[in-house]
Design an enzyme around this catalytic site. Structure first.
Site, PDB file in Angstrom:
ATOM      1  N   GLN A  63       0.779  -1.133   0.078  1.00 41.60           N
ATOM      2  CA  GLN A  63      -0.121   0.185  -0.104  1.00 41.60           C
ATOM      3  C   GLN A  63       0.682   1.269  -0.026  1.00 41.60           C
ATOM      4  O   GLN A  63       0.357   2.310  -0.635  1.00 41.60           O
ATOM      5  CB  GLN A  63      -0.915   0.029   0.972  1.00 41.60           C
ATOM      6  CG  GLN A  63      -1.801   1.212   1.548  1.00 41.60           C
ATOM      7  CD  GLN A  63      -2.700   1.765   0.240  1.00 41.60           C
ATOM      8  OE1 GLN A  63      -3.027   0.724  -0.517  1.00 41.60           O
ATOM      9  NE2 GLN A  63      -2.881   3.026   0.100  1.00 41.60           N
ATOM     10  N   GLU A  64       2.031   1.218   0.800  1.00 36.23           N
ATOM     11  CA  GLU A  64       2.821   2.347   0.797  1.00 36.23           C
ATOM     12  C   GLU A  64       3.513   2.653  -0.641  1.00 36.23           C
ATOM     13  O   GLU A  64       3.555   3.826  -0.946  1.00 36.23           O
ATOM     14  CB  GLU A  64       3.809   2.195   1.980  1.00 36.23           C
ATOM     15  CG  GLU A  64       3.214   2.226   3.439  1.00 36.23           C
ATOM     16  CD  GLU A  64       2.592   3.753   3.760  1.00 36.23           C
ATOM     17  OE1 GLU A  64       3.147   4.701   2.881  1.00 36.23           O
ATOM     18  OE2 GLU A  64       1.872   3.839   4.617  1.00 36.23           O
TER      19      GLU A  64
END
Length: 457
Positions: A314-315
């Site tokens: 996600q990052e």
């Protein structure tokens, strides 16, 4: 005199024999007595639940049992204050297991149908579903029911799908129904995704859940009216059935049902094909490079490495050179301040970035020691990693003002977006925040996490 007594004796033996035969025959016809089912459960201190193995109902991973239906029956056993035993005789044998007394009830995502109500009594419905046609995403030939003419549709027998397809055949739809004994619907969905078969049918909840794992499928169109799922008990088990209904009413009111539902079906209706497809691809091409680093950092702080892997994706999408417009960098998008605080010198080095990011997450997690449920606590920590610890505490204050439970994720995700509105943020400690972002952030991570867990199976 002896002859008369002998005749009487033989008559008595004959009557006893006839009564015995009648008794046995009656119990064969009616099945085992179910009058005392609830009493028997209480007496034994155990309820035996008949289930089936799949991602929606019941499965195990590393000795941990999970599944939407399993979590519900676990709560039901707690409600009855008895122990839980699960048996899995196979889809085709569940009703036989119930009526032969091997189990007390069936909880397997069964739709309530007229034919099944002849086999057992059902609780009130607890979840609405609809039968859906499942095809491959690139199949452009099937768009409505009439397009099923001439098609082979693969399902397992003794399902509501079979009943509905037979109705369609009677109504003139020329379909070939192919039955697969004891093959889960999830497996047939996989076969559609990999083009081994062209068409199958699945209830809407199962279809949406599996779309995460098989993004190449398409939920084409419904072939039934909405139906209700229910739990099945032996005929005349009125006390147990009433207790089940009482249980569902209670968990609906106190929010337990919503909490369990969210755990498994969180945002299943929001499906991003491109993103999920890319995620599956990068699990193969990129994750292996950083898996050991992620596992090491996760183990140090007591986190599930699969959750951390989902967070890393996600990052940065597993890109160690990722950089956002705000200046955060690396696999874990660490700020300069966090890098200094966590004692790393180069945010671009994968090992340093993961080390700092996971350590920082652990620090936040430990600050939420007032939240006892581990899953809720990690979601609060993830939201804080994204938007800041102070904003999450502000959102909790809003929860209190609204009369919502500030220690539940279902409350927090309603309160965080309110931090965009002046009438709410003007009275908070940390002020304005883009509160919709941490909600999306947590939901995406939990979706990725769920996919990684399923792929590990």
């Amino acid at each position: 005199m002896n002859i008369i007594m002998s005749i009487r004796k033989h008559k008595e033996l004959l009557i006893i024999a006839l009564l015995t035969v009648f008794y046995i025959f009656f119990h064969i016809i009616t099945g085992p007595s179910s009058e005392g089912t609830l009493e028997d459960i209480k007496k034994k201190g155990k309820i035996t639940v008949i289930m089936t193995n799949n991602a929606n109902v019941y499965y195990s991973y590393r000795d941990e049992y999970m599944g939407f239906e399993y979590d519900l029956v676990k709560k039901f056993a707690e409600f009855l204050e008895v122990k839980l035993e699960v048996i899995t005789p196979g889809w085709d044998d569940m009703f036989q297991a119930l009526n032969s007394g091997k189990g007390d009830m069936i909880a397997a995502g069964l739709t309530i149908t007229k034919s099944r109500e002849k086999l057992a009594d059902f609780s009130e419905g607890y979840l609405e579903v609809q039968q859906q046609i499942i095809i491959h995403k690139r199949n452009n030939s099937i768009n409505e029911i009439k397009d099923l003419n001439g098609k082979r549709i693969h399902i397992r027998p003794q399902t509501s799908y079979e009943q509905r397809l037979m109705e369609l055949k009677k109504n003139g739809v020329d379909i070939d129904i192919v039955l697969h004994e004891n093959i889960p619907t999830e497996e047939l969905i996989r076969m559609v995704a990999e083009k081994e078969i062209e068409v199958t049918v699945a209830d809407s909840n199962i279809a949406k859940l599996n779309q995460r794992y098989y993004p190449d499928i398409e939920i084409a169109f419904p072939i039934s009216e909405p139906q209700q799922l229910g739990w099945a008990v032996k005929n005349n088990s009125d006390k147990l059935r009433k207790k089940i209904n009482e249980f569902f009413n209670k968990i609906e009111e106190n929010g337990t049902f919503s909490q369990i539902y969210e755990r498994y079906y969180r945002d299943v209706s929001i499906f991003d094909y491109v993103d999920i497809k890319r995620f599956h691809r990068r699990l193969k091409t990129r994750l292996p490079r950083y898996k050991d680093i992620i596992k090491k950092a996760a183990e140090k702080h007591g986190f599930d490495w699969r959750l951390i892997a989902a967070m890393v994706y996600q990052e940065s999408h597993f890109n160690p050179y990722a950089r956002s417009h705000t200046g955060v960098r690396g696999l874990m998008q660490v700020t300069q301040r966090t890098a200094r605080e966590m004692g790393i010198s180069n945010r671009m080095k994968p090992e340093q970035s993961v080390k700092a990011g996971v350590a920082y997450l652990a620090k936040i997690y430990n600050r939420f020691d007032d939240i006892k449920d581990p899953e809720t606590r990690i979601m609060f920590a993830l939201a804080s990693y994204n938007v800041g610890y102070g904003h999450v505490r502000d959102a909790q204050d809003i929860c209190k003002q609204k009369g919502w439970n500030p220690k539940k994720w279902s409350s927090l995700k309603r309160a965080l977006p309110l931090l965009r509105e002046r009438k709410y943020y003007k009275n908070t400690t940390y002020g304005y925040a883009r509160g919709t972002e941490p909600v999306r952030y947590v939901n995406r991570i939990m979706t990725y996490y769920d996919i990684i867990k399923q792929k590990a199976l």
